[in-house]
Design a protein around this motif. Structure first.
Motif, PDB file in Angstrom:
ATOM      1  N   LEU A  65      94.826   1.349  32.994  1.00  0.00           N
ATOM      2  CA  LEU A  65      93.952   0.591  32.091  1.00  0.00           C
ATOM      3  C   LEU A  65      93.942   1.186  30.685  1.00  0.00           C
ATOM      4  O   LEU A  65      94.015   0.458  29.687  1.00  0.00           O
ATOM      5  CB  LEU A  65      92.531   0.541  32.666  1.00  0.00           C
ATOM      6  CG  LEU A  65      92.373  -0.310  33.932  1.00  0.00           C
ATOM      7  CD1 LEU A  65      90.973  -0.153  34.509  1.00  0.00           C
ATOM      8  CD2 LEU A  65      92.655  -1.781  33.635  1.00  0.00           C
ATOM      9  N   ALA A  66      93.863   2.515  30.594  1.00  0.00           N
ATOM     10  CA  ALA A  66      93.894   3.155  29.275  1.00  0.00           C
ATOM     11  C   ALA A  66      95.256   2.944  28.619  1.00  0.00           C
ATOM     12  O   ALA A  66      95.353   2.753  27.402  1.00  0.00           O
ATOM     13  CB  ALA A  66      93.587   4.646  29.412  1.00  0.00           C
ATOM     14  N   SER A  67      96.301   2.953  29.435  1.00  0.00           N
ATOM     15  CA  SER A  67      97.651   2.740  28.914  1.00  0.00           C
ATOM     16  C   SER A  67      97.812   1.336  28.349  1.00  0.00           C
ATOM     17  O   SER A  67      98.468   1.133  27.328  1.00  0.00           O
ATOM     18  CB  SER A  67      98.686   2.969  30.017  1.00  0.00           C
ATOM     19  OG  SER A  67      98.651   4.305  30.463  1.00  0.00           O
ATOM     20  N   ARG A  68      97.204   0.368  29.015  1.00  0.00           N
ATOM     21  CA  ARG A  68      97.271  -1.009  28.512  1.00  0.00           C
ATOM     22  C   ARG A  68      96.593  -1.115  27.147  1.00  0.00           C
ATOM     23  O   ARG A  68      97.050  -1.856  26.271  1.00  0.00           O
ATOM     24  CB  ARG A  68      96.613  -1.960  29.507  1.00  0.00           C
ATOM     25  CG  ARG A  68      97.456  -2.224  30.747  1.00  0.00           C
ATOM     26  CD  ARG A  68      96.716  -3.087  31.747  1.00  0.00           C
ATOM     27  NE  ARG A  68      97.515  -3.326  32.939  1.00  0.00           N
ATOM     28  CZ  ARG A  68      97.038  -3.835  34.066  1.00  0.00           C
ATOM     29  NH1 ARG A  68      95.747  -4.171  34.141  1.00  0.00           N
ATOM     30  NH2 ARG A  68      97.822  -4.023  35.108  1.00  0.00           N
ATOM     31  N   ALA A  69      95.507  -0.368  26.979  1.00  0.00           N
ATOM     32  CA  ALA A  69      94.817  -0.371  25.688  1.00  0.00           C
ATOM     33  C   ALA A  69      95.718   0.218  24.607  1.00  0.00           C
ATOM     34  O   ALA A  69      95.796  -0.304  23.486  1.00  0.00           O
ATOM     35  CB  ALA A  69      93.512   0.415  25.792  1.00  0.00           C
TER      36      ALA A  69
END
Length: 209
Positions: A65-69
């Motif tokens: 999820l942080a990577s998608r951001a």
């Protein structure tokens, strides 16, 4: 300026893609240099994600999820970042077979392109055979492998062995990186270089003659 960098970093860890992109667009409208946003907000955030993952404060869903951001932020930044016209070395880079995580790889690629490196991105879930084929096709100076998982990092020595079988090992330097990887592992599998982040990758590549 520091305040908006801090807000971008916080929004990454809030796993809020819309907030990340909105803040980056706001920073660009304030004429803040895109490379400064990359270096001061997104690169440190990427490093912190992997640090938290190593320390078990972050788990794979959190990383995704942080990577998608961060990916969303990179998408906004990329058109504004000028790539160096002076080309130095050519690098073939990919995430090893079985691993579909590419945030670290994508950040490193953009960072290296800004510093004059030609990077051929093989994507994710890259087999040893595809690494071999790409080296034959592009004749790079370096082949770089990334892995986020302890299970998939075991594919790295398989790639190195495939290079040996095809008499390619001596024609390229092998660089590895990723969440679970360290210098000890790099030495144990016969890699030439280990880099834990984008800045370290740049420094390692600059030492190659």
């Amino acid at each position: 300026m520091e305040n908006i960098f801090h807000k971008i970093a916080l929004s990454v860890f809030s796993e809020d893609e819309n907030e990340v992109t909105g803040l980056i667009e706001q920073a660009l409208q304030l004429n803040i240099n895109a490379l400064d946003i990359l270096n001061t907000a997104l690169l440190p955030s990427t490093k912190k994600i992997f640090d938290k993952f190593r320390e078990a404060d972050f788990f794979v869903p959190d990383v995704i999820l942080a990577s998608r951001a961060i990916q969303a932020g990179l998408f906004v930044l990329k058109p504004y970042i000028k790539k160096s016209a002076k080309k130095t070395k050519t690098i073939v880079m990919g995430t090893v077979e079985g691993d579909i995580h590419d945030i670290g790889k994508n950040v490193v690629i953009l960072f290296l392109q800004c510093h004059g490196f030609e990077v051929i991105d093989l994507g994710v879930d890259v087999t040893a055979e595809k690494f071999v084929a790409s080296i034959k096709e592009y004749r790079p100076d370096v082949v770089a492998m990334s892995s986020l998982l302890t299970t998939t990092m075991q594919e790295m020595p398989n790639v190195i062995e495939a290079l040996r079988k095809h008499n390619l090992r001596n024609s390229v330097k092998v660089l590895i990186g990723g969440g679970p990887v360290n210098q000890e592992f790099a030495l144990s599998i016969g890699a030439d270089l280990y880099a834990p982040n984008a800045q370290a990758t740049l420094l390692a590549l600059k030492k190659i003659r």
